[in-house]
Design a protein around this motif. Sequence first.
Motif, mmCIF file in Angstrom:
data_model
loop_
_atom_site.group_PDB
_atom_site.id
_atom_site.type_symbol
_atom_site.label_atom_id
_atom_site.label_comp_id
_atom_site.label_asym_id
_atom_site.label_seq_id
_atom_site.Cartn_x
_atom_site.Cartn_y
_atom_site.Cartn_z
ATOM 1 N N ALA A 209 0.827 -1.207 0.000
ATOM 2 C CA ALA A 209 0.000 0.000 0.000
ATOM 3 C C ALA A 209 0.860 1.255 0.000
ATOM 4 O O ALA A 209 0.593 2.208 -0.746
ATOM 5 C CB ALA A 209 -0.933 -0.011 1.214
ATOM 6 N N ALA A 210 1.915 1.264 0.819
ATOM 7 C CA ALA A 210 2.788 2.430 0.883
ATOM 8 C C ALA A 210 3.527 2.643 -0.437
ATOM 9 O O ALA A 210 3.759 3.788 -0.849
ATOM 10 C CB ALA A 210 3.782 2.268 2.027
ATOM 11 N N VAL A 213 1.190 4.408 -2.747
ATOM 12 C CA VAL A 213 1.097 5.820 -2.363
ATOM 13 C C VAL A 213 2.337 6.575 -2.843
ATOM 14 O O VAL A 213 2.242 7.690 -3.375
ATOM 15 C CB VAL A 213 0.945 5.953 -0.831
ATOM 16 C CG1 VAL A 213 1.031 7.417 -0.411
ATOM 17 C CG2 VAL A 213 -0.394 5.366 -0.378
ATOM 18 N N LEU A 214 3.504 5.971 -2.660
ATOM 19 C CA LEU A 214 4.745 6.606 -3.093
ATOM 20 C C LEU A 214 4.772 6.783 -4.606
ATOM 21 O O LEU A 214 5.156 7.860 -5.109
ATOM 22 C CB LEU A 214 5.935 5.757 -2.644
ATOM 23 C CG LEU A 214 7.314 6.203 -3.135
ATOM 24 C CD1 LEU A 214 7.671 7.569 -2.583
ATOM 25 C CD2 LEU A 214 8.378 5.176 -2.747
ATOM 26 N N ARG A 216 2.280 7.038 -6.623
ATOM 27 C CA ARG A 216 1.324 8.094 -6.971
ATOM 28 C C ARG A 216 1.919 9.464 -6.675
ATOM 29 O O ARG A 216 1.733 10.407 -7.445
ATOM 30 C CB ARG A 216 0.030 7.891 -6.175
ATOM 31 C CG ARG A 216 -1.040 8.940 -6.460
ATOM 32 C CD ARG A 216 -1.547 8.817 -7.882
ATOM 33 N NE ARG A 216 -2.519 9.839 -8.197
ATOM 34 C CZ ARG A 216 -2.214 11.054 -8.657
ATOM 35 N NH1 ARG A 216 -0.937 11.386 -8.856
ATOM 36 N NH2 ARG A 216 -3.156 11.940 -8.931
ATOM 37 N N ARG A 217 2.654 9.554 -5.585
ATOM 38 C CA ARG A 217 3.303 10.817 -5.210
ATOM 39 C C ARG A 217 4.325 11.244 -6.255
ATOM 40 O O ARG A 217 4.504 12.435 -6.542
ATOM 41 C CB ARG A 217 3.976 10.638 -3.847
ATOM 42 C CG ARG A 217 4.866 11.787 -3.396
ATOM 43 C CD ARG A 217 4.032 12.986 -3.001
ATOM 44 N NE ARG A 217 4.879 14.039 -2.477
ATOM 45 C CZ ARG A 217 5.619 14.871 -3.223
ATOM 46 N NH1 ARG A 217 5.594 14.767 -4.538
ATOM 47 N NH2 ARG A 217 6.368 15.804 -2.660
ATOM 48 N N ALA A 255 -1.517 1.998 3.958
ATOM 49 C CA ALA A 255 -1.966 3.124 3.136
ATOM 50 C C ALA A 255 -2.005 4.411 3.957
ATOM 51 O O ALA A 255 -1.533 5.463 3.513
ATOM 52 C CB ALA A 255 -3.341 2.819 2.552
ATOM 53 N N GLY A 258 1.675 5.201 5.081
ATOM 54 C CA GLY A 258 2.463 5.575 3.912
ATOM 55 C C GLY A 258 2.099 6.954 3.402
ATOM 56 O O GLY A 258 2.975 7.733 2.996
ATOM 57 N N TYR A 259 0.815 7.282 3.426
ATOM 58 C CA TYR A 259 0.390 8.613 2.981
ATOM 59 C C TYR A 259 1.005 9.690 3.868
ATOM 60 O O TYR A 259 1.485 10.718 3.386
ATOM 61 C CB TYR A 259 -1.135 8.718 3.003
ATOM 62 C CG TYR A 259 -1.659 9.979 2.351
ATOM 63 C CD1 TYR A 259 -1.964 9.997 0.994
ATOM 64 C CD2 TYR A 259 -1.827 11.152 3.082
ATOM 65 C CE1 TYR A 259 -2.423 11.147 0.379
ATOM 66 C CE2 TYR A 259 -2.284 12.304 2.484
ATOM 67 C CZ TYR A 259 -2.586 12.303 1.133
ATOM 68 O OH TYR A 259 -3.031 13.459 0.533
ATOM 69 N N HIS A 263 3.556 12.429 2.242
ATOM 70 C CA HIS A 263 2.836 13.684 2.009
ATOM 71 C C HIS A 263 2.933 14.656 3.181
ATOM 72 O O HIS A 263 2.366 15.743 3.105
ATOM 73 C CB HIS A 263 1.359 13.399 1.715
ATOM 74 C CG HIS A 263 1.111 12.836 0.347
ATOM 75 N ND1 HIS A 263 1.095 13.611 -0.792
ATOM 76 C CD2 HIS A 263 0.881 11.564 -0.076
ATOM 77 C CE1 HIS A 263 0.857 12.857 -1.849
ATOM 78 N NE2 HIS A 263 0.728 11.603 -1.440
#
Length: 296
Positions: A209-210, A213-214, A216-217, A255, A258-259, A263
Motif C-alpha cells: 500500500a505504501a 502511495v509513493l 502516486r506521489r 496506506a 504511507g500517505y 505527504h
Amino acid sequence: MDQAAGSTPDARSLPVCYRHPDRETGIRCTRCERPICPECMVSASVGFQCPECVRAGSGTGHTPAATRPRTLAGGTLTADPRLATKILIGVNLAAFLVQQSVGDRFTNRFLLFGGPAHAAYLTGLQGVADGQYYRLLTAMFLHSGYIHILFNMVSLWWIGGPLEAALGRARYLALYFVSGLAGSALTYLLAAPNQPSLGASGAIYGLFAATAVLMRRLNYDLRPVVALLVINLIITFGVPHIAWQAHVGGLVAGAVTGYAMVHAPRRNRALVQYGTCAVVLAVVVVLTLVRTAQLT
C-alpha cells in the motif's frame, strides 16, 4: 516534492535512472537534470538532487545536521539503504529455522492463537486473551511452510528495499511494524480464536500500500503495482486457510501510514509521520482490548 518543472512523465517513454539503468523514472535532479530513481533522490530545499550533486554541494567538510541530505520522506541517508530489509529477512529466516528444528512446541508459543502450553493438563487455547500480547508481534515472524516464507521474503526484498531507500530506515521500520501489528489486531478481532495465524503478510501488504502511495506521489505508472495487488487480493479471498484479516489490516494501516510518510509537510514532518504511527497503534490497542473483553 514536485518533479522538475515542465516535465510530465509518460509511462511509455520514461527515462531511466542514470545510476540504475533498469529503473524508469519521471524525476530529475534539480541541479544537473539527470534522471534519478527513489533510491538515488535526495530531498533538497526545492525538489530532489542526485547523490553526486549533494556531495559536490556539501564539499568535504562536515555537513550540519539541519542541512544533511535527506530521503524523500525526510529520513537520513545511509551507506546501505537496504540494511533494515536485510535484517528483517534474516530474522524471519532465523525464526523459520528454529520452527523447523524445534517444531510445534516453539510455533504454538509465539503464533497469534497458540495451542495449550501443557496439553496433558490444559484443554483450552492460549493466546492474546490470556495476556500474551507479545503474540501480536511474534506471529509476524513465523511461517507455516517453505512456500509461505519464500513468497513473503521475495516480496519483502522486492518491495521493501526500494521503499526503505525512499523513506529512510526509521520511517520504513515504523511502517513495517505498524502494518504488521494492525494485521495481527484485525485478525485477533475477527478470526475464530482457534484459527492459527502467522506470517509477515500483514506487514508486507502494508508495504504494498505504501509503495502505491509513493508511486502516486512521484507520478509513476500505478498499473503494475495495482495489478499485482489485485492478484494478491484474489488469492487472499479465493484460497482457503489464508488469514485475509491480516492482509486487509496491514493494507489499510500501510496506506494511512504511507500517505503520512510521503505527504507530510516539511514543517513538523516528523511529528505528522510518527504521530500517524501512534494513532494507528492506538487503534491496534483498542481493537485488542475490545476482542479481549469479548473472550474473557
